[in-house]
Enzyme design. Structure first.
Site, short mmCIF file in Angstrom:
data_model
loop_
_atom_site.label_atom_id
_atom_site.label_comp_id
_atom_site.label_asym_id
_atom_site.label_seq_id
_atom_site.Cartn_x
_atom_site.Cartn_y
_atom_site.Cartn_z
N GLY A 1 0.76 -1.24 0.00
CA GLY A 1 0.00 0.00 0.00
C GLY A 1 0.79 1.30 0.00
O GLY A 1 0.33 2.31 -0.53
N GLU B 1 3.20 4.37 6.22
CA GLU B 1 2.06 3.45 6.00
C GLU B 1 1.00 4.12 5.15
O GLU B 1 0.89 5.35 5.11
CB GLU B 1 1.53 3.04 7.38
N ASP B 2 0.21 3.33 4.46
CA ASP B 2 -0.84 3.90 3.61
C ASP B 2 -2.05 4.39 4.40
O ASP B 2 -2.48 5.51 4.23
CB ASP B 2 -1.25 2.90 2.51
N ASP C 1 -6.79 2.00 9.81
CA ASP C 1 -8.22 1.75 9.89
C ASP C 1 -8.53 1.21 11.30
O ASP C 1 -8.77 1.99 12.22
CB ASP C 1 -8.60 0.76 8.78
N GLY D 1 -6.39 -0.15 13.21
CA GLY D 1 -5.21 0.15 14.03
C GLY D 1 -4.36 -1.09 14.28
O GLY D 1 -3.21 -0.98 14.72
N THR E 1 -2.80 -3.26 12.24
CA THR E 1 -1.58 -3.41 11.45
C THR E 1 -0.46 -2.52 11.99
O THR E 1 0.62 -3.01 12.33
CB THR E 1 -1.84 -3.08 9.96
N LEU E 2 -0.73 -1.23 12.06
CA LEU E 2 0.33 -0.31 12.50
C LEU E 2 0.75 -0.56 13.94
O LEU E 2 1.91 -0.43 14.29
CB LEU E 2 -0.12 1.14 12.34
N LYS F 1 -8.37 6.78 9.18
CA LYS F 1 -9.81 6.49 9.17
C LYS F 1 -10.23 6.21 10.61
O LYS F 1 -10.37 5.06 11.03
CB LYS F 1 -10.05 5.25 8.30
P1 IMP Z 1 -5.90 -1.81 9.88
O1 IMP Z 1 -5.04 -2.94 10.39
O2 IMP Z 1 -7.35 -2.15 9.98
O3 IMP Z 1 -5.57 -0.49 10.49
O4 IMP Z 1 -5.73 -1.72 8.35
C1 IMP Z 1 -4.56 -1.58 7.77
C2 IMP Z 1 -4.55 -2.09 6.38
O5 IMP Z 1 -5.84 -2.40 5.85
C3 IMP Z 1 -4.01 -1.00 5.51
O6 IMP Z 1 -2.62 -1.07 5.46
C4 IMP Z 1 -4.69 -1.28 4.19
O7 IMP Z 1 -3.92 -2.19 3.46
C5 IMP Z 1 -5.99 -1.92 4.54
N1 IMP Z 1 -7.12 -0.94 4.52
C6 IMP Z 1 -7.85 -0.48 5.54
N2 IMP Z 1 -8.79 0.40 5.14
C7 IMP Z 1 -8.63 0.50 3.80
C8 IMP Z 1 -9.29 1.28 2.78
O8 IMP Z 1 -10.22 2.07 2.99
N3 IMP Z 1 -8.82 1.10 1.52
C9 IMP Z 1 -7.79 0.27 1.20
N4 IMP Z 1 -7.15 -0.45 2.13
C10 IMP Z 1 -7.57 -0.35 3.41
MG MG Z 2 -1.48 -1.75 3.76
#
Ligand code: IMP
Ligand code: MG
Length: 169
Positions: A40, A94-95, A98, A100, A102-103, A126
Protein backbone atom coordinates in the site's frame (compact mmCIF):
# COMPACT_ATOMS: atom_id res chain seq x y z
CA UNK A 1 -16.14 -0.51 -9.36
CA UNK A 2 -17.42 3.07 -9.10
CA UNK A 3 -14.96 5.51 -7.59
CA UNK A 4 -15.74 8.99 -6.32
CA UNK A 5 -12.70 11.23 -6.00
CA UNK A 6 -12.20 12.50 -2.44
CA UNK A 7 -8.62 13.76 -2.42
CA UNK A 8 -7.15 15.12 -5.64
CA UNK A 9 -3.71 14.47 -7.07
CA UNK A 10 -2.82 18.14 -6.48
CA UNK A 11 -3.84 18.00 -2.81
CA UNK A 12 -1.78 14.88 -2.28
CA UNK A 13 1.25 16.45 -3.98
CA UNK A 14 1.02 19.54 -1.78
CA UNK A 15 0.72 17.65 1.51
CA UNK A 16 3.46 15.18 0.59
CA UNK A 17 5.78 18.06 -0.33
CA UNK A 18 5.03 19.76 2.99
CA UNK A 19 5.64 16.57 4.91
CA UNK A 20 8.96 16.01 3.12
CA UNK A 21 10.09 19.51 4.03
CA UNK A 22 9.33 19.01 7.70
CA UNK A 23 10.99 15.59 7.77
CA UNK A 24 14.09 17.04 6.09
CA UNK A 25 14.43 19.58 8.91
CA UNK A 26 13.70 17.07 11.68
CA UNK A 27 16.28 14.56 10.43
CA UNK A 28 19.09 16.79 9.25
CA UNK A 29 22.42 15.06 9.93
CA UNK A 30 20.70 11.91 11.20
CA UNK A 31 20.93 8.36 9.85
CA UNK A 32 17.45 8.10 8.43
CA UNK A 33 15.76 4.86 7.51
CA UNK A 34 12.39 4.96 5.80
CA UNK A 35 10.40 1.76 6.21
CA UNK A 36 7.48 1.35 3.86
CA UNK A 37 4.75 -1.21 4.34
CA UNK A 38 4.00 -3.11 1.16
CA UNK A 39 2.17 -2.95 -0.95
CA UNK A 40 0.00 0.00 0.00
CA UNK A 41 2.70 2.56 0.74
CA UNK A 42 4.75 2.14 -2.43
CA UNK A 43 3.53 5.29 -4.17
CA UNK A 44 3.47 7.46 -1.05
CA UNK A 45 6.98 6.39 -0.10
CA UNK A 46 8.29 6.94 -3.63
CA UNK A 47 6.93 10.51 -3.65
CA UNK A 48 7.69 11.37 -0.03
CA UNK A 49 11.26 10.12 -0.23
CA UNK A 50 11.93 12.44 -3.18
CA UNK A 51 10.80 15.42 -1.10
CA UNK A 52 13.26 14.53 1.66
CA UNK A 53 16.64 16.17 1.22
CA UNK A 54 18.42 14.05 3.84
CA UNK A 55 20.10 11.00 2.24
CA UNK A 56 18.08 8.09 3.57
CA UNK A 57 18.06 4.34 3.47
CA UNK A 58 14.85 2.75 2.21
CA UNK A 59 13.50 -0.65 3.12
CA UNK A 60 10.17 -2.37 3.05
CA UNK A 61 8.27 -4.72 5.25
CA UNK A 62 5.26 -6.69 4.17
CA UNK A 63 2.22 -6.25 6.36
CA UNK A 64 -0.63 -8.16 4.94
CA UNK A 65 -4.00 -8.23 6.56
CA UNK A 66 -5.86 -10.85 4.63
CA UNK A 67 -8.98 -9.15 3.53
CA UNK A 68 -12.00 -10.42 1.82
CA UNK A 69 -12.95 -7.20 0.11
CA UNK A 70 -13.51 -4.74 2.92
CA UNK A 71 -13.36 -7.21 5.81
CA UNK A 72 -10.13 -7.85 7.62
CA UNK A 73 -9.09 -11.20 9.03
CA UNK A 74 -5.57 -12.38 9.88
CA UNK A 75 -2.39 -10.31 9.95
CA UNK A 76 0.98 -11.43 8.60
CA UNK A 77 4.12 -9.31 8.92
CA UNK A 78 7.37 -10.09 7.12
CA UNK A 79 10.45 -8.19 8.18
CA UNK A 80 14.02 -8.51 6.86
CA UNK A 81 16.31 -9.56 9.71
CA UNK A 82 19.36 -8.05 8.02
CA UNK A 83 18.15 -4.49 8.65
CA UNK A 84 20.03 -3.08 11.65
CA UNK A 85 17.30 -0.86 13.03
CA UNK A 86 19.39 0.19 16.03
CA UNK A 87 21.72 2.19 13.75
CA UNK A 88 18.92 4.37 12.39
CA UNK A 89 16.33 6.98 13.12
CA UNK A 90 13.39 5.11 11.66
CA UNK A 91 10.24 6.43 10.03
CA UNK A 92 7.46 3.96 9.30
CA UNK A 93 5.53 5.02 6.20
CA UNK A 94 2.06 3.45 6.00
CA UNK A 95 -0.84 3.90 3.61
CA UNK A 96 -3.84 3.91 5.92
CA UNK A 97 -4.82 3.32 9.55
CA UNK A 98 -8.22 1.75 9.89
CA UNK A 99 -8.74 -0.66 12.82
CA UNK A 100 -5.21 0.15 14.03
CA UNK A 101 -4.15 -3.51 14.27
CA UNK A 102 -1.58 -3.41 11.45
CA UNK A 103 0.33 -0.31 12.50
CA UNK A 104 0.11 -1.28 16.14
CA UNK A 105 1.76 -4.63 15.41
CA UNK A 106 4.33 -3.15 13.02
CA UNK A 107 5.26 -0.38 15.47
CA UNK A 108 5.66 -2.89 18.29
CA UNK A 109 7.86 -5.17 16.19
CA UNK A 110 10.16 -2.37 15.09
CA UNK A 111 10.33 -0.80 18.54
CA UNK A 112 11.59 -4.17 19.85
CA UNK A 113 14.54 -3.78 17.47
CA UNK A 114 15.63 -0.64 19.33
CA UNK A 115 15.87 2.02 16.63
CA UNK A 116 17.62 5.27 17.61
CA UNK A 117 14.18 6.82 17.31
CA UNK A 118 10.84 5.90 15.79
CA UNK A 119 8.25 8.05 14.03
CA UNK A 120 5.10 6.88 12.25
CA UNK A 121 3.49 8.60 9.28
CA UNK A 122 0.25 7.43 7.73
CA UNK A 123 -1.05 8.84 4.49
CA UNK A 124 -4.69 8.38 5.46
CA UNK A 125 -6.40 8.13 8.82
CA UNK A 126 -9.81 6.49 9.17
CA UNK A 127 -10.58 7.11 12.86
CA UNK A 128 -14.11 5.68 12.63
CA UNK A 129 -12.67 2.23 11.94
CA UNK A 130 -10.54 1.98 15.10
CA UNK A 131 -10.82 -1.24 17.10
CA UNK A 132 -7.84 -0.49 19.32
CA UNK A 133 -6.33 2.75 20.50
CA UNK A 134 -3.59 3.73 18.08
CA UNK A 135 -2.50 7.14 16.88
CA UNK A 136 0.31 7.62 14.34
CA UNK A 137 2.63 10.57 14.92
CA UNK A 138 1.37 12.11 11.70
CA UNK A 139 -1.49 11.57 9.25
CA UNK A 140 -1.72 13.55 6.02
CA UNK A 141 -5.43 13.04 5.36
CA UNK A 142 -8.53 11.91 7.16
CA UNK A 143 -11.49 10.06 5.66
CA UNK A 144 -14.85 8.91 7.01
CA UNK A 145 -15.96 5.30 7.17
CA UNK A 146 -15.85 4.79 3.39
CA UNK A 147 -13.48 2.33 1.72
CA UNK A 148 -10.89 4.21 -0.30
CA UNK A 149 -8.63 3.26 -3.21
CA UNK A 150 -5.91 4.96 -5.21
CA UNK A 151 -2.40 6.29 -4.61
CA UNK A 152 -1.28 2.83 -3.52
CA UNK A 153 -4.48 1.80 -1.79
CA UNK A 154 -6.39 -1.12 -3.23
CA UNK A 155 -9.62 -3.00 -3.12
CA UNK A 156 -8.86 -6.64 -3.87
CA UNK A 157 -5.62 -5.45 -5.52
CA UNK A 158 -7.32 -3.03 -7.90
CA UNK A 159 -6.99 0.72 -8.00
CA UNK A 160 -3.48 1.13 -6.57
CA UNK A 161 -2.34 2.97 -9.72
CA UNK A 162 -4.82 5.86 -9.51
CA UNK A 163 -3.10 9.20 -8.81
CA UNK A 164 -5.94 10.39 -6.54
CA UNK A 165 -7.76 8.88 -3.55
CA UNK A 166 -11.40 7.98 -4.02
CA UNK A 167 -14.25 6.22 -2.25
CA UNK A 168 -15.53 2.93 -3.63
CA UNK A 169 -19.27 2.73 -4.18
P1 IMP B 1 -5.90 -1.81 9.88
O1 IMP B 1 -5.04 -2.94 10.39
O2 IMP B 1 -7.35 -2.15 9.98
O3 IMP B 1 -5.57 -0.49 10.49
O4 IMP B 1 -5.73 -1.72 8.35
C1 IMP B 1 -4.56 -1.58 7.77
C2 IMP B 1 -4.55 -2.09 6.38
O5 IMP B 1 -5.84 -2.40 5.85
C3 IMP B 1 -4.01 -1.00 5.51
O6 IMP B 1 -2.62 -1.07 5.46
C4 IMP B 1 -4.69 -1.28 4.19
O7 IMP B 1 -3.92 -2.19 3.46
C5 IMP B 1 -5.99 -1.92 4.54
N1 IMP B 1 -7.12 -0.94 4.52
C6 IMP B 1 -7.85 -0.48 5.54
N2 IMP B 1 -8.79 0.40 5.14
C7 IMP B 1 -8.63 0.50 3.80
C8 IMP B 1 -9.29 1.28 2.78
O8 IMP B 1 -10.22 2.07 2.99
N3 IMP B 1 -8.82 1.10 1.52
C9 IMP B 1 -7.79 0.27 1.20
N4 IMP B 1 -7.15 -0.45 2.13
C10 IMP B 1 -7.57 -0.35 3.41
MG1 MG C 1 -1.48 -1.75 3.76
Amino acid sequence: MKIEELISEAEIKERVKDCGKRISKMYEGKPLLLIGTLKGSFMFLADLSREITVPARIDFITAKSYRDGKNRSELEIKIDDSISFSDYDVIIVEDIVDTGHTLNAVTKLIREKNPRSLYVIALVNKPSGREIEYTPDECLFEVGDEFVVGYGLDMDEFGRNLPFIGAVH
